[in-house]
Each structure stands twice: as structure tokens, then as C-alpha cells.
Design a protein around this motif. Structure first.
Motif, PDB file in Angstrom:
ATOM      1  N   UNK A  43       3.846 -16.168   7.974  1.00 18.90           N
ATOM      2  CA  UNK A  43       3.012 -17.134   7.535  1.00 18.90           C
ATOM      3  C   UNK A  43       2.282 -16.587   6.283  1.00 18.90           C
ATOM      4  N   UNK A  44       1.524 -17.476   5.437  1.00 20.54           N
ATOM      5  CA  UNK A  44       1.064 -17.217   4.210  1.00 20.54           C
ATOM      6  C   UNK A  44       0.084 -15.954   4.446  1.00 20.54           C
ATOM      7  N   UNK A  45       0.483 -14.698   3.489  1.00 22.32           N
ATOM      8  CA  UNK A  45      -0.603 -13.542   3.736  1.00 22.32           C
ATOM      9  C   UNK A  45      -1.899 -13.770   2.957  1.00 22.32           C
ATOM     10  N   UNK A  46      -2.698 -12.925   3.415  1.00 22.21           N
ATOM     11  CA  UNK A  46      -3.896 -12.580   2.639  1.00 22.21           C
ATOM     12  C   UNK A  46      -3.814 -11.930   1.416  1.00 22.21           C
ATOM     13  N   UNK A  47      -2.779 -10.877   1.470  1.00 20.01           N
ATOM     14  CA  UNK A  47      -2.992 -10.055   0.342  1.00 20.01           C
ATOM     15  C   UNK A  47      -1.345  -9.834   0.174  1.00 20.01           C
ATOM     16  N   UNK A  48      -1.012  -9.396  -1.312  1.00 17.38           N
ATOM     17  CA  UNK A  48       0.218  -9.268  -1.659  1.00 17.38           C
ATOM     18  C   UNK A  48       0.091  -7.851  -2.761  1.00 17.38           C
ATOM     19  N   UNK A  49       0.914  -6.696  -2.199  1.00 15.17           N
ATOM     20  CA  UNK A  49       0.935  -5.650  -3.177  1.00 15.17           C
ATOM     21  C   UNK A  49       1.965  -5.287  -3.821  1.00 15.17           C
ATOM     22  N   UNK A  50       2.116  -5.128  -5.192  1.00 14.70           N
ATOM     23  CA  UNK A  50       3.304  -5.113  -5.996  1.00 14.70           C
ATOM     24  C   UNK A  50       3.424  -3.677  -6.230  1.00 14.70           C
ATOM     25  N   UNK A  51       4.424  -2.996  -5.774  1.00 17.80           N
ATOM     26  CA  UNK A  51       4.656  -1.649  -6.328  1.00 17.80           C
ATOM     27  C   UNK A  51       5.607  -1.514  -7.464  1.00 17.80           C
ATOM     28  N   UNK A  52       5.517  -0.243  -8.116  1.00 16.96           N
ATOM     29  CA  UNK A  52       6.349  -0.035  -9.319  1.00 16.96           C
ATOM     30  C   UNK A  52       7.839  -0.286  -9.173  1.00 16.96           C
ATOM     31  N   UNK A  53       8.288  -0.112  -7.928  1.00 18.97           N
ATOM     32  CA  UNK A  53       9.930  -0.184  -7.374  1.00 18.97           C
ATOM     33  C   UNK A  53      10.090  -1.723  -7.205  1.00 18.97           C
TER      34      UNK A  53
ATOM     35  N   UNK B  88       0.394   6.103  -8.278  1.00 17.08           N
ATOM     36  CA  UNK B  88       0.985   5.056  -8.968  1.00 17.08           C
ATOM     37  C   UNK B  88       0.314   3.846  -9.488  1.00 17.08           C
ATOM     38  N   UNK B  89       0.488   3.194 -10.531  1.00 18.88           N
ATOM     39  CA  UNK B  89      -0.014   2.062 -10.717  1.00 18.88           C
ATOM     40  C   UNK B  89       0.325   1.012  -9.578  1.00 18.88           C
ATOM     41  N   UNK B  90      -0.456   0.092  -9.149  1.00 15.93           N
ATOM     42  CA  UNK B  90      -0.028  -0.944  -8.388  1.00 15.93           C
ATOM     43  C   UNK B  90      -0.451  -2.295  -9.068  1.00 15.93           C
ATOM     44  N   UNK B  91      -0.072  -3.322  -8.246  1.00 12.72           N
ATOM     45  CA  UNK B  91      -0.548  -4.814  -8.786  1.00 12.72           C
ATOM     46  C   UNK B  91      -0.972  -5.531  -7.577  1.00 12.72           C
TER      47      UNK B  91
ATOM     48  N   UNK C 100      -2.414 -15.527 -10.968  1.00 12.84           N
ATOM     49  CA  UNK C 100      -3.373 -14.168 -10.612  1.00 12.84           C
ATOM     50  C   UNK C 100      -2.410 -13.083 -10.730  1.00 12.84           C
ATOM     51  N   UNK C 101      -2.713 -11.888 -11.089  1.00 14.53           N
ATOM     52  CA  UNK C 101      -2.017 -10.431 -10.807  1.00 14.53           C
ATOM     53  C   UNK C 101      -3.038  -9.421 -11.508  1.00 14.53           C
ATOM     54  N   UNK C 102      -3.379  -8.715 -10.416  1.00 12.19           N
ATOM     55  CA  UNK C 102      -4.234  -7.752 -10.855  1.00 12.19           C
ATOM     56  C   UNK C 102      -3.821  -6.398 -11.031  1.00 12.19           C
ATOM     57  N   UNK C 103      -3.903  -5.728 -11.922  1.00  9.98           N
ATOM     58  CA  UNK C 103      -3.515  -4.185 -12.145  1.00  9.98           C
ATOM     59  C   UNK C 103      -4.294  -2.978 -11.561  1.00  9.98           C
ATOM     60  N   UNK C 104      -3.739  -2.163 -10.791  1.00 10.01           N
ATOM     61  CA  UNK C 104      -4.772  -1.226 -10.359  1.00 10.01           C
ATOM     62  C   UNK C 104      -4.064   0.308 -10.561  1.00 10.01           C
ATOM     63  N   UNK C 105      -4.556   1.027 -11.754  1.00 14.91           N
ATOM     64  CA  UNK C 105      -4.447   2.133 -11.823  1.00 14.91           C
ATOM     65  C   UNK C 105      -5.080   3.051 -10.965  1.00 14.91           C
ATOM     66  N   UNK C 106      -4.393   4.280 -10.669  1.00 10.51           N
ATOM     67  CA  UNK C 106      -5.266   5.187  -9.850  1.00 10.51           C
ATOM     68  C   UNK C 106      -6.558   5.255 -10.067  1.00 10.51           C
TER      69      UNK C 106
END
Ligand code: DGJ
Length: 746
Positions: free
Chosen positions: A86-96, A172-175, A281-287
């Protein structure tokens, strides 16, 4: 009120007298949803509520278990890409490039009261005893991304406020590709979905449809919450109505892009998601960087839609709106927009104000056209200094003259915009939202200022603060007349362009916060071409909003009725305007225009000099009436009685908290001949008391004598509303667009 953690140490039961909200840590560490609804008793163990199922074609979590699939489990904050489709509440994009995540329970804490959300509007408490907040700490071990789910339950009311915040504790940076404020899995789909939709000049019409397998959603990708859809939906049982039955409201305290969605799966569970629209929407999260979602407010009731609305009204009136004006009745104002549009001089404005003053109006508001080279739509936005040709004495001089008349002075701004033909744009062409390699589109010949740039917000703040500190300005109408296109900020790097929509709205909130805290006595009214940003986010800063550019009384019945499902009467800007009406070309009696506008903040949107003497006398009666009853109307308990979407008659009422006073608005769109008898059942009265009932705001010939009725009679048998149209109307009092107010005093 109590927040209970049970003995097993993995189940949380949030409850007050009205509701229970129960969640648990699942065997795989993620959070599962067990129940949200009417209060149930506290038990040691709720594990029997956890349903798992072995179903064909399912993907499973544990090697030796065919039953544990996230697809079949009701969850608190669903993730993308594991065993739930089903549609998620959150998606996290890693460097890889991976988009997977798995947020598992780590810890929890309970705070008394409710924390504020930095930079964002949110409901609040005044005493810690009013609410408790449960913070569930989750961790995605692979990335080191921490998520905190916040749940606030209030001492009273079926309210749960929710949000999520993320902190990158990894290296690592995440999005974040999406981060919803709320994910709510309900065990069945026996609901009707109600959304509040429309367009410019017909905002927030309730639209109802049955939930079905698949996705139903509304949202905005315009940069503002929009005229088209409101960040508020209701799920109600098909048998529920205004006066009884189960319903859950979902409201987002946010003014930008949003998504409200219900997804019914193959097994008829329903997932509700509410939050920032993931598109664009995409939000970058540096450490060490964090992200806070806006807040969502759920309200449960088993007492019908009026009760659901009343819970929102009270919460948003008393614990979302803030400041000096929160509990105060609103001044009766006159606004010159429909009276003059851009065509005015100082003399003309004074003439309008003088007449208004003599008719009992308390505040004069100067709308668009007073600044820079703004003599038409094409120029001047961004140059917030008075145009000396039109206002030789500046805003300071005009405000003084208005104050000398014994009135307060209010002023229009459109702080977020700039015309290409303006000094501001000539000096800072890079301050608009636009992509470097594409032509910017205009809306009403204007561009949107890039409020993700602090320097742009600072500049506008300085200009506005200068006027507010130099001139006696008691009210600001903050307008916003176009949506965002070519969303791109020249100030942000490539990998942060997905942040622009949200950073923009954070900039708007920042400007509001700075101005409202420096000028706490100024009353702010938000506006976006009428009701294009009528949302709870705005109400945190501006306790009232211009409900719609449509001032026609008959249309306003629908707009105000639809708006009332979530928003209190005290928040609805509503004015009497001329006939023929400028939007509809319709003629309605002056009394009906007032009878509709009373159920809001009340004011006039015309030059009273153009009315006949008789009409001006009627206006005097109207302003006196509103002064006497505005506390009851704006802060009483509001009931919808008859819907304009269902028939020829609309009715609503407000009852004082102690039930000693009430006022009923009754409106009939088209007249009829030899009509049936009619009665109107009232609500919220004391059944034991007797009430004196009489009419006001009525054609004089039609005014009834005072009569006395008991509360139980009025609520069960009803108020008799039959009139001359039932027989021969020899006095010729009934007409199209007729209306009456019934006043009740115990
Ligand atoms: C749109 C608003 O809704 C109107 O009331 C008026 O203020 C105009 N803008 C002015 O441009």
C-alpha cells in the motif's frame, strides 16, 4: 486523562472519557495500530486485537512464518518497499539509490502538555494539564535515520494531534521522498468519504462518496492549499448524519501542497494518509539535520457531524488561533474593494468611511491599489509605499483621518508577490520563484517572490513593519492571488530543489510570526483570491480569513455551510455587498445579505452612499443588531440544521454556552405558492427551559409576535416556520431569497 503503557511494555493506550487510541510494537519492531474510536476499557493486554493472516500471494517477514506480512497488518507509520504494497507514509532515499526503510521501536517518552513545532503552526496547550504527548522513537538501523512519532491527546474531546520528525543520526546524506504527517489504518471500509472542494468563488462544497477498493484522494500542488480542495476530509459511517453516528475528521494544519488520501485494500481495510504532497517534494538530510512534518488533527465522534465540527471549532478557536483577537468579537468593517476597485482618491475613501461611520461601522479597510504604481493589476506589487498621487497624506495621513472619524483603519497587502513592473523586481529580478532555463509563467501579471530566501522575507518585513509602526493600522488583509509555477529557487543547490514548496511556506509563516508578534494588537485576516488558503495553518496567525470572493448571499449559504464543517464562524470573513451582485448579477434583499453575513465576522463591501436613505436606516439597524449578538454568533455553539445542498431551505443556529440564548438563521432560496406547512427542529437547547422566541432581520410585515416555547418542544416538535406563502400572500411579504432570524431567550 491518562496515557497508559501496559505491563508488557509494548502497547500504548491513549485515552480520555471519549476516545481510546491503542498501538503496539509488532514482532518485527515496527509499530502496529490496534484501535481508534470510542473509549474502551483499559486491559492488561490487547494482543488479541492484532490480526495477521496467511493469504495467497503475500510476502512475509519471518522465514518460518507465512502469516506475518505487513500487507495484512494495520500500522502506525508504513514504510516503502518491504512486504506492504500500500502507499507508504515515508520514503527514504539513500546514496546508493535504495528507497527502502524499516523504522523499528527504540524508546518512548511521555511529555505533559504539548510541544510546539519549530517554524510551523500547531495546536497548543495553555496549561500542561490540558494534554499529554506520547513520543515514540523509531530507528532505521541501516541508515541511522531516527523517526519520532508524536501523539497528543487532550483532556477533553475526541482529538488526537499527530506529526512525525526525522533526525539523521547516520553518517551519509539521506533524502526524504515523502514524509506524511499521519498514517491511520482502519479495520474496515464501511465509510463515506467527504471532501470539501470547488473552485474560485465556490469553495469548500462538501462532496460525498462511498469508499471503494482503490485510492480516493484530494490534494493541492499549487503551493497554496487552494480553492479546489481543502486539507480536511471526513470519513463517516453511511448511517451517520449531522445529529448522530460515527465519523472521523482528518485536518492538516498546513497552507501549502497537501495530499489527503484513503486507500482501501483487497481485504477492506482503509489506510488514511495526510501530509505534504509527495509530488515535487524531496528533503535532504545531512548528518545531524532534522525535518519536522506539519501537524494533523484527527477527531473522532459517535455523535454526528455537528459534534465533530464543534470539536474542531473549539479547538481551532481556542487552541490554534492565538493572541489578542482570539477571544474577542470582531469589528464590523467596511472594505472598499467592490465599492471602487482600483478607482479611488483619498476624498472618495473618506466619503465612504464617513457614511459607514454614521451607519455604525467600526473599521475602514483600504484594499488593493494604494501603493507604488498600482493603478491596475499590472504594476506595483512589491513596492509597499503609498502612491502620493492617490494618497497625498500617505497611509499615515489617511489612517489619522479615519481615526479622527472615530473608526479604526485597516490595510491590504499582498506580501508574497511582485509585478515585473515594480522597483522591487527591477532591483531583485532573482528574487522570484523561477527556473533559470525556462520562461516564468505569470498569474494576474505577477510573480511569486521566493520566500525560501530569507533576504526576500526580511525585505518585505521591513517595508510592512515601517508602515505598521508609522501609521495607526489596526487590521491587515493579507492577500495571495496566484499559485506557484516553475517551482525553483536560485538560492538552493540542485539537490535541494525538492524543498522549495515547503521552504516557501515556512518563509510565509516566518513573516506572519514576526509581524504578529511585533504588532500583537493588529487583527490579521488572511485571503487568497477569496478562499484559496482557508486552512488551519493560516488560522494560527490570522484568526479570520476572507471566505470567498463570492459575496452573493445565496452562494455564501453554500460556501459558509461547507466551510463550517471544520472552521468556526469567528474565522469566516463575510460582508454585505451591492445588488446586482458583482459575481452573480443577482438581486437579493438587503436583509438576506445581512442575515447570511452575520454568521461570520460581518462587514460591508460597498459604498453605503449608493444605498437609499431607507436602506441606510436598515444598515444602522443591522450594525446595532450585530454588535448586540456577535458574541453569541461568533463564539456560541454552531449547528447546521438544513443543508443548502439538499433543498430550497438552509438553516443553522448558534447557542450560547449556558443555553440561555440562541439565534437561528433561516433562508429560503426560491419562493413558492400554496406551500406545505414547515417546521424546523432546533438543537442544543435546554429541554427544561422556556424560551421567548421572536423574529428579526425580517420583512417588517412578516415579523411575528413573541411567543414562548420549551426547549424540548423546539427540539422535538420544532419551530413553526410556515409563512404566508402557505396560503394567499395578500401582504406580499414572501419573495425569492427570503430569510429570517429567530431569536431565543430563556
Ligand atoms: C482578491 C481578494 O479576494 C479581493 O477581496 C481583493 O482584495 C482583491 N484580491 C484585490 O486585488
Amino acid at each position: 486523562m491518562e496515557i497508559i503503557r501496559n505491563r508488557q511494555g509494548n502497547t500504548f493506550h491513549l485515552c480520555n472519557d471519549e476516545i481510546s487510541y491503542i498501538m503496539t510494537v509488532l514482532p518485527n519492531g515496527q509499530m502496529g495500530q490496534l484501535y481508534f474510536g470510542k473509549r474502551i476499557r483499559e486491559r492488561e493486554d490487547y494482543s488479541h486485537l492484532l490480526e495477521t493472516a496467511s493469504r495467497p500471494m503475500s510476502s512475509c517477514v519471518f522465514d518460518t512464518d507465512k502469516k506475518f506480512s505487513m500487507e495484512h497488518i494495520k500500522q502506525e507509520y508504513a514504510v516503502f518497499g518491504t512486504t506492504d504494497y500500500r502507499t507508504p507514509a515515508v520514503e527514504v532515499i539513500q546514496k546508493n539509490g535504495s528507497r527502502l526503510s524499516e523504522f523499528c521501536f527504540q524508546n518512548y517518552r511521555i511529555e505533559s502538555g504539548k510541544p510546539g513545532l519549530p517554524g510551523l503552526p500547531a495546536v497548543y496547550t495553555e496549561a500542561d494539564s490540558e494534554a499529554e504527548t506520547l513520543v515514540i522513537e523509531l530507528m532505521d538501523k541501516t541508515t541511522g535515520l531516527q523517526a519520532e512519532l508524536l501523539y497528543t491527546i487532550f483532556e477533553k474531546g475526541g482529538i488526537i494531534a499527530r506529526s512525525a520528525r526525522f533526525l539523521n543520526k547516520g553518517t551519509e546524506d539521506l533524502f526524504l521522498g515523502s514524509a506524511m504527517s499521519l498514517c491511520m489504518d482502519l479495520p474496515d471500509c464501511e465509510y463515506e468519504w467527504i471532501q470539501f472542494s470547488g473552485a474560485w468563488a465556490r469553495e469548500r462544497y462538501p462532496k460525498v462518496r462511498r469508499l471503494e477498493q482503490g485510492i480516493q484522494s484530494v490534494g493541492s500542488m499549487r503551493g497554496n492549499s487552494s480553492h479546489n480542495h481543502n486539507p480536511f476530509v471526513i470519513l463517516k459511517r453511511p448511517s451517520a448524519d449531522e445529529f448522530q453516528g460515527e465519523a472521523i475528521g482528518f485536518s492538516l494544519i498546513y497552507s501549502g501542497n497537501f495530499l489527503a488520501q484513503a486507500e482501501v485494500d483487497a481485504y477492506h481495510t482503509t489506510r488514511v494518509l495526510l501530509g505534504i504532497h509527495p509530488a515535487g517534494f524531496q528533503w535532504k538530510l545531512e548528518p545531524e539535520e532534522s525535518f519536522q512534518t506539519p501537524e494533523a488533527v484527527m477527531v473522532y465522534t459517535d455523535q454526528g457531524l455537528n459534534h465533530l465540527s464543534q470539536t474542531y471549532h473549539k479547538l481551532y478557536q481556542k487552541r490554534l488561533a492565538r493572541g489578542y483577537w482570539r477571544d474577542r468579537t470582531r469589528p464590523i468593517l467596511i472594505n472598499n474593494w467592490e465599492a471602487t476597485y482600483f478607482n479611488f482618491t483619498e476624498e472618495k475613501l473618506i466619503e465612504i468611511a464617513k457614511k459607514a461611520k454614521s451607519c455604525g461601522v467600526e473599521m475602514f479597510v483600504l484594499d488593493d491599489g494604494w501603493f507604488g504604481a498600482r493603478s491596475l493589476e499590472r504594476a506595483g506589487l512589491g513596492d509597499w509605499t503609498a502612491n502620493p498621487d492617490r494618497l497625498p497624506n500617505g497611509i499615515t495621513g489617511l489612517a489619522e483621518k479615519i481615526e479622527d472619524l472615530g473608526m479604526k483603519f485597516g490595510l491590504w497587502f499582498e506580501p508574497e508577490m511582485v509585478n515585473p513592473d515594480s522597483d522591487l523586481y527591477r532591483q531583485h529580478p532573482d528574487w522570484i520563484i523561477a527556473a533559470p532555463d525556462r520562461k516564468p509563467s505569470h498569474g494576474r501579471f505577477q510573480y511569486v517572490l521566493d520566500f525560501s530566501r530569507k533576504e526576500a522575507v526580511d525585505h518585505i518585513y521591513e517595508m510592512m513593519a515601517k508602515i505598521l509602526s508609522e501609521a495607526k493600522v489596526s487590521y491587515i488583509k493579507w492577500d495571495m492571488n496566484r499559485s506557484i509555477t516553475e517551482c525553483y529557487s536560485g538560492a538552493l543547490p540542485a539537490d535541494r530543489q525538492g524543498e522549495v514548496y515547503h521552504r516557501y511556506i515556512l518563509g510565509v509563516y516566518d513573516l506572519y510570526e514576526r509581524l504578529t508578534s511585533r504588532f500583537p494588537h493588529v487583527l490579521f485576516e488572511s485571503c487568497a483570491s477569496g478562499g484559496g488558503r482557508f486552512d488551519p495553518g493560516m488560522l494560527y496567525y490570522a484568526p479570520q480569513a476572507w471566505t470567498s470572493d463570492d459575496t452573493d448571499a445565496v452562494e455564501r449559504l453554500k460556501i459558509q455551510f461547507g466551510t463550517s464543517y471544520c472552521y468556526p464562524v469567528s474565522s469566516m470573513g463575510s460582508h454585505v455587498s451591492v445588488t446586482p451582485n458583482h459575481q452573480l448579477n443577482r438581486n437579493t434583499p438587503l436583509r438576506t445579505r445581512a442575515n447570511t453575513a452575520y454568521f461570520g465576522t460581518f462587514g460591508y463591501e460597498l459604498d453605503l452612499n449608493v444605498l437609499t436613505e431607507e436602506e441606510q436606516e436598515e444598515v444602522k439597524v443591522q450594525t446595532a443588531f450585530m454588535k448586540e449578538y456577535r458574541n453569541l454568533i461568533q463564539f456560541g455553539t454552531f449547528y447546521r440544521l438544513k443543508s443548502p445542498f439538499e433543498g430550497n431551505i438552509t438553516a443553522w443556529m448558534a447557542v450560547s454556552e449556558d443555553q440561555t440564548e440562541a439565534i437561528v438563521g433561516w433562508y429560503r432560496v426560491l419562493n413558492g405558492v400554496n406551500m406545505p406547512y414547515t417546521r424546523l427542529r432546533l438543537e442544543g437547547l435546554d429541554p427544561e427551559r422556556s424560551y421567548h422566541v421572536w423574529t428579526a432581520g425580517t420583512d417588517k410585515k412578516e415579523a411575528s409576535k413573541e411567543s414562548v416555547h420549551y426547549g424540548d418542544e423546539l427540539m422535538n416538535l420544532g419551530l413553526i416556520t410556515t409563512d404566508a406563502s402557505c396560503g394567499e400572500d395578500v401582504d406580499r411579504v414572501c419573495c425569492d431569497f427570503n430569510s429570517r432570524l429567530y431569536l431565543l431567550k430563556a
